[in-house]
Scaffold this motif. Structure first.
Motif, short mmCIF file in Angstrom:
data_model
loop_
_atom_site.label_atom_id
_atom_site.label_comp_id
_atom_site.label_asym_id
_atom_site.label_seq_id
_atom_site.Cartn_x
_atom_site.Cartn_y
_atom_site.Cartn_z
N LEU A 231 -15.59 22.15 37.43
CA LEU A 231 -15.19 21.24 36.52
C LEU A 231 -16.28 21.22 35.37
CD1 LEU A 231 -14.21 19.00 35.20
CD2 LEU A 231 -14.61 17.51 37.10
N THR A 232 -17.50 20.75 35.81
CA THR A 232 -18.65 20.75 34.85
C THR A 232 -18.84 21.96 34.12
OG1 THR A 232 -19.66 19.14 36.51
CG2 THR A 232 -21.06 19.76 34.36
N PHE B 146 -19.13 9.63 34.58
CA PHE B 146 -19.43 10.35 35.95
C PHE B 146 -20.79 11.09 35.29
CE2 PHE B 146 -19.75 13.67 38.97
CZ PHE B 146 -19.17 12.97 40.35
N SER C 238 -22.47 13.78 36.03
CA SER C 238 -22.35 15.31 35.55
C SER C 238 -21.84 15.36 34.33
CB SER C 238 -21.44 15.98 36.54
OG SER C 238 -21.85 17.46 36.56
N ASP C 239 -20.81 14.50 33.76
CA ASP C 239 -20.29 14.67 32.32
C ASP C 239 -21.25 14.00 31.59
OD1 ASP C 239 -18.22 14.23 34.38
OD2 ASP C 239 -16.82 14.06 32.82
N TYR D 70 -14.31 7.23 37.61
CA TYR D 70 -14.66 7.13 38.90
C TYR D 70 -15.11 5.92 39.58
CZ TYR D 70 -19.70 6.76 38.66
OH TYR D 70 -20.88 6.54 38.54
N ASP E 54 -11.59 14.41 31.08
CA ASP E 54 -12.14 14.83 32.23
C ASP E 54 -11.06 14.10 33.30
OD1 ASP E 54 -13.17 15.02 34.90
OD2 ASP E 54 -15.20 15.14 34.22
N ALA F 7 -10.60 14.81 36.74
CA ALA F 7 -11.01 14.82 37.91
C ALA F 7 -10.28 13.97 38.95
CB ALA F 7 -12.72 14.65 38.29
N HIS F 8 -10.27 12.54 38.33
CA HIS F 8 -9.54 11.65 39.23
C HIS F 8 -8.08 11.35 39.05
CE1 HIS F 8 -12.78 9.82 42.00
NE2 HIS F 8 -13.66 10.57 40.77
N CYS G 169 -11.27 18.93 38.57
CA CYS G 169 -11.56 19.69 39.77
C CYS G 169 -10.54 19.63 40.58
CB CYS G 169 -12.97 19.15 40.44
SG CYS G 169 -12.69 17.27 40.66
N TYR H 229 -10.63 19.47 44.06
CA TYR H 229 -10.99 19.24 45.76
C TYR H 229 -10.65 17.63 45.85
CZ TYR H 229 -15.34 18.51 42.95
OH TYR H 229 -16.30 18.00 41.93
N LYS H 230 -10.30 16.61 44.84
CA LYS H 230 -9.94 15.57 45.12
C LYS H 230 -8.41 15.35 45.54
CE LYS H 230 -13.97 14.23 42.42
NZ LYS H 230 -14.71 13.81 41.00
C1 LIG Z 1 -15.91 14.72 40.85
C2 LIG Z 1 -16.13 14.51 39.45
C3 LIG Z 1 -17.16 15.78 38.79
C4 LIG Z 1 -17.46 16.56 39.79
O1 LIG Z 1 -17.92 17.91 38.77
P1 LIG Z 1 -18.18 19.36 39.46
O2 LIG Z 1 -18.52 20.26 38.32
O3 LIG Z 1 -16.89 19.71 40.26
O4 LIG Z 1 -19.22 19.20 40.55
C5 LIG Z 1 -17.44 15.70 37.69
N1 LIG Z 1 -16.90 14.65 36.84
C6 LIG Z 1 -16.00 13.58 37.30
C7 LIG Z 1 -15.55 12.60 36.48
C8 LIG Z 1 -15.70 13.77 38.52
O5 LIG Z 1 -14.89 12.81 39.05
#
Ligand SMILES: *Cc1c(COP(=O)(O)O)cnc(C)c1O
Length: 434
Positions: free
Chosen positions: A109-110, A137, A139-140, A197, A222, A224-225, A245, A247-248
């Motif tokens: 994802l990132t 999040f 990482s974002d 998140y 993004d 992810a959720h 991503c 895996y959620k």
């Molecule tokens: C779970 C999540 C991530 C995780 O990023 P990875 O690159 O898969 O580690 C990033 N951003 C958001 C908003 C998330 O919920």
């Protein structure tokens, strides 16, 4: 809360709801982690979805084909590795509401956020800013911060964060749209989570995208959720790009391959800027090993490296189950299931907390975020000790997410039943491992 669903805080009611739920049969296809010899109450599919019974076979298929075909597996494997990413397109196009050409799976994802920002965050003169929700999040946040620096800008100047009003926990759509209008002359990109998140708030992607475009900026999300949780209409909403991503709620397993969406107006432009690799090249000429990148049309033009087959095989299996259940059926059940969770939580009087997730089902997915003003971690520990799997996020929030594919009304009821025995006033309830 008015109880138009006729919810009842009884085990009988929950079991009856499961008996009439057409999706209840999928529950037995998933492995639940154990606590004292019984299934945990797993309400953590927003962090890591459960393993389904068809994943092992999907990995074994690839092991067999590697054993049998070695290099020829790229063409002769049951699911030829050369085209492995194609097998995800039908399913992801339904989940994301777009054409098959507009989605692909690759990387993480990132990583994809970076690649997509390379393509879609092109600061020019005054139009150089990125708008995101405050408390995105981490990482974002790091991705945006370092992208901004990469362009020679300062995060403090170039990143605009939109925060809830004083005393409020979530954002009002009108405030987001107003902020976009206010910064119309300096905005290059609006990059929001689809669902935050921490709060569980689902944003209005269509309205945000429209406002961004009116301001002369692009809109990316993004998801992810969101992926596998709330069905999207990315194409019709005119979203420029999105990443998620797997895996959620998509149950692809830890670190499974991520997905991305690129609107067809860019996918059909071979000159749209991107960082390319041979797996994004036109498949007919990929192996000619010639100079000059010729992108595949669509999101596939953002593929870079050889398909990571062993990272993709679990997701391929997991998507088969989601397809069979149907993303819109899952959403319909999810609204009822999360509504039931909310109903039961309001019945509790032994613990003090606030549900910070919006009450309106159109502004949330499966997750409810419970904010505990005191002893949040200790309460979370009491939940763990009762065989409940939910996660804790600083500050003070326990996230609870019934996944409609494998969680039942009974799970939600049993969660409530165990919550009734918690005690917020225990002074020194151990706070292990944190
Ligand atoms: C779970 C999540 C991530 C995780 O990023 P990875 O690159 O898969 O580690 C990033 N951003 C958001 C908003 C998330 O919920």
């Amino acid at each position: 809360m008015n109880n138009t669903e006729g919810y009842q805080a009884t085990l009988d009611y929950a079991q009856q709801a499961d008996r009439t739920d057409p999706l209840h049969k999928y529950r037995k296809r998933f492995y639940f982690p154990q606590h004292n010899g019984t299934d945990t109450i797993y309400l953590c599919g927003n962090s890591l979805g459960l393993l389904s019974d068809n994943v092992q076979g999907s990995i074994e298929q690839e092991l067999q084909d590697w054993k049998k075909f070695a290099i020829d597996g790229y063409r002769k494997a049951t699911y030829p590795w050369m085209y492995y990413q194609h097998f995800f397109k039908p399913s992801l196009s339904r989940i994301m509401g777009c054409s098959e050409d507009e989605v692909t799976v690759s990387n993480a994802l990132t990583v994809n956020l970076h690649f997509l920002m390379f393509s879609f965050y092109r600061p020019q003169g005054k139009r150089c800013k990125v708008m995101m929700e405050a408390g995105a999040f981490p990482s974002d946040q790091y991705a945006v911060e370092t992208q901004v620096r990469h362009h020679g800008l300062q995060p403090a100047d170039a990143i605009i964060e939109i925060a809830p009003r004083a005393g409020e926990k979530t954002l009002r759509t009108e405030d987001i749209l107003e902020a976009i209008r206010l910064h119309a002359d300096s905005l290059a990109l609006v990059l929001f989570g689809g669902i935050n998140y921490y709060t569980g708030q689902l944003f209005d992607l269509s309205a945000i995208t429209q406002a961004a475009h009116q301001a002369g900026a692009l809109a990316g999300f993004d998801l992810a959720h969101v992926a596998g949780n709330v069905p999207m209409q990315l194409h019709d909403w005119n979203v420029d790009f999105a990443a998620w991503c797997s895996y959620k709620y998509l149950n692809g397993g830890p670190g499974s391959v991520a997905g991305l969406f690129v609107h067809e107006r860019y996918g059909s432009d071979p000159l749209h800027p991107r960082l390319a690799g041979w797996w994004g090249n036109d498949e007919k000429t990929r192996f000619r090993m010639e100079k000059g990148f010729v992108p595949q049309p669509g999101a596939g033009g953002w593929n870079i490296s050889t398909a990571q087959v062993f990272n993709m095989a679990p997701l391929k299996a997991a998507l088969e189950i989601i397809d069979e259940a149907g993303i819109h059926n899952l959403r319909a059940k999810s609204i009822r299931l999360t509504g039931y969770l909310q109903f039961l939580l309001y019945e509790l009087s032994n613990i003090r907390f606030e549900i910070i997730t919006p009450e309106d089902p159109a502004q949330r997915g499966a997750q409810l975020s419970l904010f505990f003003p005191d002893r949040a971690k200790q309460l979370h520990q009491q939940m763990i000790d009762q065989g409940i799997v939910v996660d804790y996020r600083e500050p003070g929030v326990v996230r609870v997410a019934p996944a409609p594919l494998y969680n039942s009304f009974e799970d939600v009821y049993r969660f409530y039943e165990r919550l009734k025995s918690l005690n917020q006033d225990l002074q020194d309830y151990r706070d292990r491992g944190r």
